[in-house]
Design a protein around this motif. Structure first.
Motif, PDB file in Angstrom:
ATOM      1  N   ASP A  46       1.467 -18.764  -5.091  1.00  0.00           N
ATOM      2  CA  ASP A  46       1.686 -20.210  -5.241  1.00  0.00           C
ATOM      3  C   ASP A  46       2.909 -20.506  -6.102  1.00  0.00           C
ATOM      4  O   ASP A  46       3.685 -21.410  -5.797  1.00  0.00           O
ATOM      5  N   ALA A  47       3.077 -19.755  -7.171  1.00  0.00           N
ATOM      6  CA  ALA A  47       4.161 -20.023  -8.121  1.00  0.00           C
ATOM      7  C   ALA A  47       5.526 -19.559  -7.612  1.00  0.00           C
ATOM      8  O   ALA A  47       6.530 -20.232  -7.844  1.00  0.00           O
ATOM      9  N   TYR A  48       5.567 -18.417  -6.922  1.00  0.00           N
ATOM     10  CA  TYR A  48       6.862 -17.807  -6.581  1.00  0.00           C
ATOM     11  C   TYR A  48       7.118 -17.680  -5.086  1.00  0.00           C
ATOM     12  O   TYR A  48       8.255 -17.454  -4.681  1.00  0.00           O
ATOM     13  N   GLY A  49       6.075 -17.757  -4.280  1.00  0.00           N
ATOM     14  CA  GLY A  49       6.219 -17.546  -2.847  1.00  0.00           C
ATOM     15  C   GLY A  49       6.166 -16.069  -2.507  1.00  0.00           C
ATOM     16  O   GLY A  49       6.368 -15.208  -3.362  1.00  0.00           O
ATOM     17  N   ALA A  50       5.899 -15.791  -1.230  1.00  0.00           N
ATOM     18  CA  ALA A  50       5.751 -14.401  -0.788  1.00  0.00           C
ATOM     19  C   ALA A  50       7.029 -13.606  -0.938  1.00  0.00           C
ATOM     20  O   ALA A  50       6.994 -12.401  -1.190  1.00  0.00           O
ATOM     21  N   VAL A  51       8.172 -14.269  -0.787  1.00  0.00           N
ATOM     22  CA  VAL A  51       9.453 -13.569  -0.908  1.00  0.00           C
ATOM     23  C   VAL A  51       9.952 -13.741  -2.335  1.00  0.00           C
ATOM     24  O   VAL A  51      10.693 -14.669  -2.659  1.00  0.00           O
ATOM     25  N   SER A  52       9.466 -12.864  -3.202  1.00  0.00           N
ATOM     26  CA  SER A  52       9.813 -12.907  -4.617  1.00  0.00           C
ATOM     27  C   SER A  52       9.607 -11.524  -5.221  1.00  0.00           C
ATOM     28  O   SER A  52       8.811 -10.726  -4.713  1.00  0.00           O
ATOM     29  N   GLU A  53      10.324 -11.255  -6.288  1.00  0.00           N
ATOM     30  CA  GLU A  53      10.147  -9.979  -6.984  1.00  0.00           C
ATOM     31  C   GLU A  53       8.760  -9.892  -7.599  1.00  0.00           C
ATOM     32  O   GLU A  53       8.182  -8.806  -7.697  1.00  0.00           O
ATOM     33  N   GLN A  54       8.201 -11.031  -8.000  1.00  0.00           N
ATOM     34  CA  GLN A  54       6.864 -11.030  -8.588  1.00  0.00           C
ATOM     35  C   GLN A  54       5.824 -10.547  -7.576  1.00  0.00           C
ATOM     36  O   GLN A  54       4.940  -9.744  -7.904  1.00  0.00           O
ATOM     37  N   VAL A  55       5.925 -11.038  -6.341  1.00  0.00           N
ATOM     38  CA  VAL A  55       4.996 -10.596  -5.302  1.00  0.00           C
ATOM     39  C   VAL A  55       5.296  -9.143  -4.917  1.00  0.00           C
ATOM     40  O   VAL A  55       4.366  -8.349  -4.729  1.00  0.00           O
ATOM     41  N   ALA A  56       6.552  -8.771  -4.820  1.00  0.00           N
ATOM     42  CA  ALA A  56       6.902  -7.381  -4.514  1.00  0.00           C
ATOM     43  C   ALA A  56       6.305  -6.442  -5.559  1.00  0.00           C
ATOM     44  O   ALA A  56       5.799  -5.359  -5.224  1.00  0.00           O
ATOM     45  N   GLN A  57       6.352  -6.844  -6.816  1.00  0.00           N
ATOM     46  CA  GLN A  57       5.775  -6.029  -7.882  1.00  0.00           C
ATOM     47  C   GLN A  57       4.269  -5.873  -7.695  1.00  0.00           C
ATOM     48  O   GLN A  57       3.737  -4.758  -7.755  1.00  0.00           O
ATOM     49  N   GLU A  58       3.580  -6.975  -7.461  1.00  0.00           N
ATOM     50  CA  GLU A  58       2.133  -6.903  -7.286  1.00  0.00           C
ATOM     51  C   GLU A  58       1.756  -6.122  -6.026  1.00  0.00           C
ATOM     52  O   GLU A  58       0.730  -5.424  -6.004  1.00  0.00           O
ATOM     53  N   MET A  59       2.571  -6.218  -4.986  1.00  0.00           N
ATOM     54  CA  MET A  59       2.321  -5.433  -3.775  1.00  0.00           C
ATOM     55  C   MET A  59       2.433  -3.939  -4.063  1.00  0.00           C
ATOM     56  O   MET A  59       1.566  -3.155  -3.663  1.00  0.00           O
ATOM     57  N   ALA A  60       3.498  -3.531  -4.745  1.00  0.00           N
ATOM     58  CA  ALA A  60       3.694  -2.110  -5.051  1.00  0.00           C
ATOM     59  C   ALA A  60       2.592  -1.598  -5.974  1.00  0.00           C
ATOM     60  O   ALA A  60       2.037  -0.511  -5.755  1.00  0.00           O
ATOM     61  N   GLU A  61       2.269  -2.375  -6.985  1.00  0.00           N
ATOM     62  CA  GLU A  61       1.206  -1.961  -7.909  1.00  0.00           C
ATOM     63  C   GLU A  61      -0.137  -1.877  -7.190  1.00  0.00           C
ATOM     64  O   GLU A  61      -0.924  -0.957  -7.447  1.00  0.00           O
ATOM     65  N   GLY A  62      -0.388  -2.810  -6.277  1.00  0.00           N
ATOM     66  CA  GLY A  62      -1.631  -2.788  -5.511  1.00  0.00           C
ATOM     67  C   GLY A  62      -1.708  -1.593  -4.583  1.00  0.00           C
ATOM     68  O   GLY A  62      -2.776  -0.971  -4.437  1.00  0.00           O
ATOM     69  N   ALA A  63      -0.599  -1.242  -3.951  1.00  0.00           N
ATOM     70  CA  ALA A  63      -0.580  -0.074  -3.066  1.00  0.00           C
ATOM     71  C   ALA A  63      -0.851   1.200  -3.866  1.00  0.00           C
ATOM     72  O   ALA A  63      -1.578   2.087  -3.406  1.00  0.00           O
ATOM     73  N   LEU A  64      -0.297   1.279  -5.049  1.00  0.00           N
ATOM     74  CA  LEU A  64      -0.541   2.442  -5.903  1.00  0.00           C
ATOM     75  C   LEU A  64      -2.007   2.489  -6.335  1.00  0.00           C
ATOM     76  O   LEU A  64      -2.658   3.537  -6.256  1.00  0.00           O
ATOM     77  N   ARG A  65      -2.527   1.364  -6.737  1.00  0.00           N
ATOM     78  CA  ARG A  65      -3.906   1.263  -7.224  1.00  0.00           C
ATOM     79  C   ARG A  65      -4.925   1.563  -6.115  1.00  0.00           C
ATOM     80  O   ARG A  65      -5.980   2.142  -6.377  1.00  0.00           O
ATOM     81  N   HIS A  66      -4.608   1.186  -4.878  1.00  0.00           N
ATOM     82  CA  HIS A  66      -5.538   1.367  -3.762  1.00  0.00           C
ATOM     83  C   HIS A  66      -5.234   2.620  -2.934  1.00  0.00           C
ATOM     84  O   HIS A  66      -5.561   2.675  -1.742  1.00  0.00           O
ATOM     85  N   SER A  67      -4.611   3.599  -3.557  1.00  0.00           N
ATOM     86  CA  SER A  67      -4.275   4.836  -2.854  1.00  0.00           C
ATOM     87  C   SER A  67      -4.337   6.009  -3.824  1.00  0.00           C
ATOM     88  O   SER A  67      -4.559   5.826  -5.021  1.00  0.00           O
ATOM     89  N   ALA A  68      -4.098   7.183  -3.288  1.00  0.00           N
ATOM     90  CA  ALA A  68      -4.000   8.388  -4.102  1.00  0.00           C
ATOM     91  C   ALA A  68      -2.539   8.808  -4.238  1.00  0.00           C
ATOM     92  O   ALA A  68      -2.240   9.959  -4.525  1.00  0.00           O
ATOM     93  N   ALA A  69      -1.630   7.860  -4.044  1.00  0.00           N
ATOM     94  CA  ALA A  69      -0.197   8.148  -4.107  1.00  0.00           C
ATOM     95  C   ALA A  69       0.295   8.190  -5.549  1.00  0.00           C
ATOM     96  O   ALA A  69      -0.341   7.659  -6.460  1.00  0.00           O
ATOM     97  N   ASP A  70       1.442   8.804  -5.725  1.00  0.00           N
ATOM     98  CA  ASP A  70       2.123   8.848  -7.014  1.00  0.00           C
ATOM     99  C   ASP A  70       3.189   7.771  -7.117  1.00  0.00           C
ATOM    100  O   ASP A  70       3.546   7.345  -8.212  1.00  0.00           O
ATOM    101  N   VAL A  71       3.713   7.355  -5.966  1.00  0.00           N
ATOM    102  CA  VAL A  71       4.783   6.366  -5.897  1.00  0.00           C
ATOM    103  C   VAL A  71       4.487   5.426  -4.740  1.00  0.00           C
ATOM    104  O   VAL A  71       4.073   5.870  -3.665  1.00  0.00           O
ATOM    105  N   ALA A  72       4.695   4.123  -4.966  1.00  0.00           N
ATOM    106  CA  ALA A  72       4.517   3.141  -3.901  1.00  0.00           C
ATOM    107  C   ALA A  72       5.742   2.245  -3.838  1.00  0.00           C
ATOM    108  O   ALA A  72       6.286   1.843  -4.867  1.00  0.00           O
TER     109      ALA A  72
END
Length: 155
Positions: A66-92
């Motif tokens: 809501d605050a930044y829109g889907a095309v934002s570094e804030q959302v990109a950050q949360e996407m990458a952190e979420g992918a890392l958190r929901h996987s067994a990966a070392d890097v997302a």
């Protein structure tokens, strides 16, 4: 560097990758998994094209969207952190952007935001590819994501 170089580097370092993609629709995952033996490095990929998918699959906060829109570094950050958190990966790596056609005065065609999350932190950046056309923006975004993943393994 290529996806083959990426796989060699990650295999050597014993690292695994997850992806979280929006505007590329799985193209980074495909570039990696097109190579035989990629399962030793590629852990999983999330294609989260809608905001609802970003929230449900990656844990992106509705307030951030809501605050930044889907095309934002804030959302990109949360996407990458979420992918890392929901996987067994070392890097997302994550990608969210406007491949085109179209865009707006505030978010023009060719603006793509990237996130890179590791167990030690997150990096984000925005690239203005310009109005290269949908296919070219997506292709350039894949190359940028591969470059980010390579840089993460070299740190």
């Amino acid at each position: 560097m290529s996806a083959t170089d990426l796989l060699t580097l990650y295999r050597t370092r014993g690292l695994r990758i997850a992806t979280a993609e929006s505007c590329t629709g799985g193209m980074v995952s495909a570039a990696i998994t097109d190579i035989a033996g990629s399962s030793t490095v590629f852990e999983r990929g999330f294609v989260t094209y809608t905001n609802e998918a970003k929230i449900q699959m990656l844990g992106v906060l509705p307030a951030t969207l809501d605050a930044y829109g889907a095309v934002s570094e804030q959302v990109a950050q949360e996407m990458a952190e979420g992918a890392l958190r929901h996987s067994a990966a070392d890097v997302a790596v994550s990608i969210t952007g406007i491949a085109g056609p179209g865009g707006s005065e505030f978010k023009p065609e060719g603006r793509v935001c990237f996130g890179l999350a590791t167990r030690t932190g997150t990096h984000t950046e925005t690239v203005e590819f310009g109005a290269l056309g949908r296919a070219n923006v997506r292709r350039e975004s894949v190359q940028k994501a591969i470059a980010l993943l390579i840089s993460a393994a070299n740190q």
